[in-house]
Design an enzyme around this catalytic site. Sequence first.
Site, PDB file in Angstrom:
ATOM      1  N   CYS A 166      17.311-120.818 -40.614  1.00  0.00           N
ATOM      2  CA  CYS A 166      17.693-119.509 -40.092  1.00  0.00           C
ATOM      3  C   CYS A 166      16.563-118.770 -39.390  1.00  0.00           C
ATOM      4  CB  CYS A 166      18.242-118.639 -41.226  1.00  0.00           C
ATOM      5  SG  CYS A 166      19.722-119.317 -42.011  1.00  0.00           S
ATOM      6  N   HIS A 245       4.448-119.741 -43.448  1.00  0.00           N
ATOM      7  CA  HIS A 245       5.042-121.008 -43.911  1.00  0.00           C
ATOM      8  C   HIS A 245       4.481-121.345 -45.289  1.00  0.00           C
ATOM      9  CE1 HIS A 245       6.878-124.881 -43.861  1.00  0.00           C
ATOM     10  NE2 HIS A 245       7.140-124.873 -42.575  1.00  0.00           N
ATOM     11  N   HIS A 334      13.367 -99.206 -36.311  1.00  0.00           N
ATOM     12  CA  HIS A 334      14.593 -99.917 -36.656  1.00  0.00           C
ATOM     13  C   HIS A 334      14.237-101.248 -37.309  1.00  0.00           C
ATOM     14  CE1 HIS A 334      16.651 -97.033 -34.052  1.00  0.00           C
ATOM     15  NE2 HIS A 334      15.741 -97.309 -33.127  1.00  0.00           N
ATOM     16  N   HIS A 338      17.636-110.401 -40.962  1.00  0.00           N
ATOM     17  CA  HIS A 338      18.589-111.508 -40.982  1.00  0.00           C
ATOM     18  C   HIS A 338      19.615-111.301 -42.087  1.00  0.00           C
ATOM     19  CE1 HIS A 338      20.368-115.437 -41.168  1.00  0.00           C
ATOM     20  NE2 HIS A 338      19.861-115.678 -42.357  1.00  0.00           N
ATOM     21  N   HIS A 367      29.325-108.485 -42.492  1.00  0.00           N
ATOM     22  CA  HIS A 367      30.751-108.222 -42.702  1.00  0.00           C
ATOM     23  C   HIS A 367      31.590-108.717 -41.520  1.00  0.00           C
ATOM     24  CE1 HIS A 367      34.306-106.147 -44.258  1.00  0.00           C
ATOM     25  NE2 HIS A 367      34.508-105.670 -43.052  1.00  0.00           N
ATOM     26  N   ASN A 371      27.157-115.043 -41.822  1.00  0.00           N
ATOM     27  CA  ASN A 371      25.826-115.598 -41.587  1.00  0.00           C
ATOM     28  C   ASN A 371      25.936-116.675 -40.517  1.00  0.00           C
ATOM     29  OD1 ASN A 371      23.346-116.855 -41.633  1.00  0.00           O
ATOM     30  ND2 ASN A 371      23.263-117.137 -43.839  1.00  0.00           N
TER      31      ASN A 371
END
Length: 466
Positions: A166, A245, A334, A338, A367, A371
């Site tokens: 992702c 990582h 803002h 994810h 919603h 995902n």
Amino acid sequence: MLVILACLFVCILLYLFYKFFEQKRSQECYILHYECFKPSDDRKVSTEFAGEMIKRCENLGLEEYRFLLRAIVSSGIGEDTYGPKNFFLERGTNSTLSDSEFEMDVFFTETLDRLFSRSRVSPQDIDILVVNVSVMTLVPSLTSRIINHYKMREDIKSFNISGMGCSASLISINLVQNMFKSHKNIFALVLTSEAIAPNWYNGNNKSMILTNCLFRCGGCSVLLTNKPALRKQAMFKLKCLVRTHLGSSDEAYTCCRQQEDEQGHIGFFLGKDLPKTATRALTENLRNIAPKIMPLSAIFRFVLLTNIQKIGARYFDIKVKKKVSLNFKLGVDHFCLHPGGKAVIEGVQRSLGLSDDDMEPSRMTLHRFGNTSASSLWYVLGYMEAKKRLRKGDRVLMIGFGSGFKCNSCMWEVLRDLDDKNVWEDCVDNFPPKSLLNPYLEKYGWINEENAASAIEAILESTSIN
């Protein structure tokens, strides 16, 4: 003579300054336009249809069905997300190669056609093409497929990225950013999506069947440039990007991975260490990006108060009731997080001390679209734009997580007022809804631990599930 030498020196100095700033300007990274993908309405996955798909899984027993029912009820995903076309056919989750190809073709043709039309940039103008789809590999690659479809130039530089999860979207942006440092006045395309059609898990391992409830179809195409002349047309400017990582840790490496279960079914394993690993990755990432995005006064105050607490605890035995935290709102307008799931959103909200208003774009994206893996960040950004939240000079912090385990973040500066409703056009006026409840919660919300077994048996009997 001295006057002439002095003038010559000044001219050389001015020229060097000009070249320095010109080179710095040509290394900037701007977003000219981006297009999110919205599949056709006949691919909408209602909660009821999601339940029907789960019922098709012959390997699920009472306990697994109960677990998935609870997961659907509490997922935060609504009625209008999208699945691959083959899920709605008689053969359902039994996908073919053509199903995967169709899923990708529809995504990239629809988004790129709109992007080229609205930006007035030709496919032949593209110098760099980066595509990231983590769990599907085609031969020839997706980049070759796109190049062939649009008949792009022979000298185009193409990169096909897989296995990054992702967080792949920001990895692709980072690749383009580095390419911009050595190539002036060019265009780059980043396409980010995920293949859902070939990746349905047919087993009954609870740590693997959860992904069937969360992931949905989506994607985004992003047009970037480093041309200084196009700055006024650009939407965003990349200020900084930091990648973290934790792959050297066995715990982090194994907490989220693709594997086979005991029966040989391939799926994605989500381990119990995932929340702890994600928190650690986020902490490390924010520690690195904070000095780049926060005002010095906020950092100085944080360091001072932290040291005072340490001294008090060590030398005066003063117990610390609450640790000092860095207020990221002082440097960020803002937060584009994810929407990996309800737990992810709530966890980051607690960690950063953010308000419900800050998290609204991520919650509404989960919603409405579910995902969609690496492309989810762009739906969140699109929500902010559709709600007219993004104004010139605003700073947007993007945060993404990925298997491996990775946490990547970047800061965008808004270069002009933005108000395009984009992929949210047909529904943004109805968001946020008064309630995020779905039909399963309304229908089965009375189920608790004490009556769960008898309740699920009644549900299974009423739906003719063995």
